[in-house]
Write a protein that holds these residues in place. Structure first.
Motif, short mmCIF file in Angstrom:
data_model
loop_
_atom_site.label_atom_id
_atom_site.label_comp_id
_atom_site.label_asym_id
_atom_site.label_seq_id
_atom_site.Cartn_x
_atom_site.Cartn_y
_atom_site.Cartn_z
N MET A 92 0.84 -1.19 0.00
CA MET A 92 0.00 0.00 0.00
C MET A 92 0.87 1.24 0.00
SD MET A 92 -2.90 1.39 2.65
CE MET A 92 -4.20 0.31 2.14
N ALA A 93 0.59 2.12 -0.95
CA ALA A 93 1.34 3.37 -1.06
C ALA A 93 0.73 4.43 -0.16
CB ALA A 93 1.34 3.85 -2.51
N ASP A 94 1.54 5.40 0.18
CA ASP A 94 1.06 6.55 0.93
C ASP A 94 -0.03 7.21 0.10
OD1 ASP A 94 0.90 8.46 2.90
OD2 ASP A 94 2.60 9.63 2.18
N TRP A 116 -2.01 -2.72 -4.00
CA TRP A 116 -1.93 -3.77 -5.00
C TRP A 116 -1.26 -4.98 -4.37
CZ3 TRP A 116 0.92 0.59 -4.68
CH2 TRP A 116 2.30 0.46 -4.55
N HIS A 117 -1.20 -6.05 -5.14
CA HIS A 117 -0.54 -7.28 -4.70
C HIS A 117 0.60 -7.61 -5.65
CE1 HIS A 117 -3.56 -8.66 -1.69
NE2 HIS A 117 -4.26 -7.74 -2.33
N ALA A 174 9.19 -12.63 -0.06
CA ALA A 174 8.32 -11.56 0.43
C ALA A 174 9.10 -10.58 1.29
CB ALA A 174 7.16 -12.15 1.23
N GLU A 175 9.95 -11.10 2.13
CA GLU A 175 10.78 -10.25 2.99
C GLU A 175 11.66 -9.33 2.13
OE1 GLU A 175 14.51 -11.05 5.94
OE2 GLU A 175 12.79 -12.39 6.19
N LEU A 176 12.26 -9.89 1.10
CA LEU A 176 13.10 -9.10 0.20
C LEU A 176 12.28 -8.04 -0.55
CD1 LEU A 176 15.88 -8.58 -1.02
CD2 LEU A 176 15.36 -10.32 -2.73
N ALA A 177 11.09 -8.42 -1.02
CA ALA A 177 10.23 -7.48 -1.74
C ALA A 177 9.85 -6.29 -0.87
CB ALA A 177 8.98 -8.19 -2.25
N CYS A 178 9.75 -6.51 0.44
CA CYS A 178 9.35 -5.45 1.37
C CYS A 178 10.54 -4.74 2.02
CB CYS A 178 8.45 -6.03 2.45
SG CYS A 178 6.85 -6.59 1.82
N SER A 179 11.75 -5.16 1.71
CA SER A 179 12.93 -4.63 2.40
C SER A 179 13.15 -3.13 2.18
CB SER A 179 14.19 -5.42 2.00
OG SER A 179 14.46 -5.25 0.63
N ASN A 180 12.69 -2.59 1.06
CA ASN A 180 12.84 -1.16 0.78
C ASN A 180 11.50 -0.45 0.79
OD1 ASN A 180 15.65 -1.18 0.46
ND2 ASN A 180 15.44 -1.90 -1.65
N LYS A 223 9.80 1.51 2.86
CA LYS A 223 9.78 2.95 3.22
C LYS A 223 10.38 3.79 2.09
CE LYS A 223 8.61 2.76 7.75
NZ LYS A 223 7.24 2.96 8.05
N ALA A 224 11.52 3.37 1.57
CA ALA A 224 12.17 4.11 0.49
C ALA A 224 11.32 4.14 -0.78
CB ALA A 224 13.54 3.50 0.18
N ASP A 225 10.49 3.12 -0.97
CA ASP A 225 9.61 3.05 -2.13
C ASP A 225 8.28 3.76 -1.91
OD1 ASP A 225 11.54 1.59 -3.49
OD2 ASP A 225 10.64 -0.35 -2.99
N GLY A 226 8.12 4.41 -0.75
CA GLY A 226 6.90 5.15 -0.45
C GLY A 226 5.73 4.28 -0.02
N LEU A 227 6.03 3.09 0.46
CA LEU A 227 4.96 2.20 0.91
C LEU A 227 4.73 2.38 2.41
CD1 LEU A 227 5.97 -1.08 -0.94
CD2 LEU A 227 4.34 0.66 -1.68
#
Length: 144
Positions: free
Chosen positions: A87-89, A94-95, A111-117, A119-123
């Motif tokens: 979820m974006a700010d 999306w999934h 999944a852990e890797l996909a979410c690792s950035n 904050k930087a990706d604006g999520l």
């Protein structure tokens, strides 16, 4: 995506999956189809084409349009898969779907890797919400 483009995509995926499928002894393929902000479909079937067809039908039945329901991922064999909610700010969500992992642990690491950035990706949210085994059985989070 136009209907013709969708058909070409399905054909390419099907042809590339057929050779691998023959070597895998008939293991199930998995497909994830998504119409962002509308609907999605997830199916494990005997081959990639059947999995895609099933997932598209689920997406449409869930409220997506033919034009909006696009193939997000397909793997043959499906092995272990993970559905990651993002979820974006500001609210759009999306999934991301990752399939074909040899073990449950590897799918969760993906999944852990996909979410690792995130904050930087604006999520503002990024988490695995479903884990799917090679038979298509879905387990909801938490995955203890």
């Amino acid at each position: 995506m136009t209907v013709m483009r969708r058909l070409v995509t399905i054909l390419c995926v099907t042809l590339s999956a057929m050779a691998a499928e023959a070597q895998e002894g008939g293991r199930k393929a998995i497909a994830y189809v998504q119409a962002p902000e509308m609907s999605s479909g997830l199916c494990a079937e005997k081959d990639a084409a059947s999995a895609i067809d099933c997932a598209v039908k689920q997406c449409i039945e869930g409220g997506g349009t033919v034009e909006a329901c696009e193939v997000n991922a397909v793997c043959s064999p499906g092995n272990w898969s993970v559905d990651i909610f993002m979820m974006a700010d500001g609210g759009p969500h999306w999934h991301k779907f990752s399939c074909g992992w040899q073990t449950r642990e590897l799918a969760l690491k993906a999944a852990e890797l996909a979410c690792s950035n995130a904050k930087a990706d604006g999520l503002i949210e990024c988490t695995a919400v479903q884990l799917i085994d090679e038979d298509g059985t879905v387990t909801e989070a938490p995955f203890n």
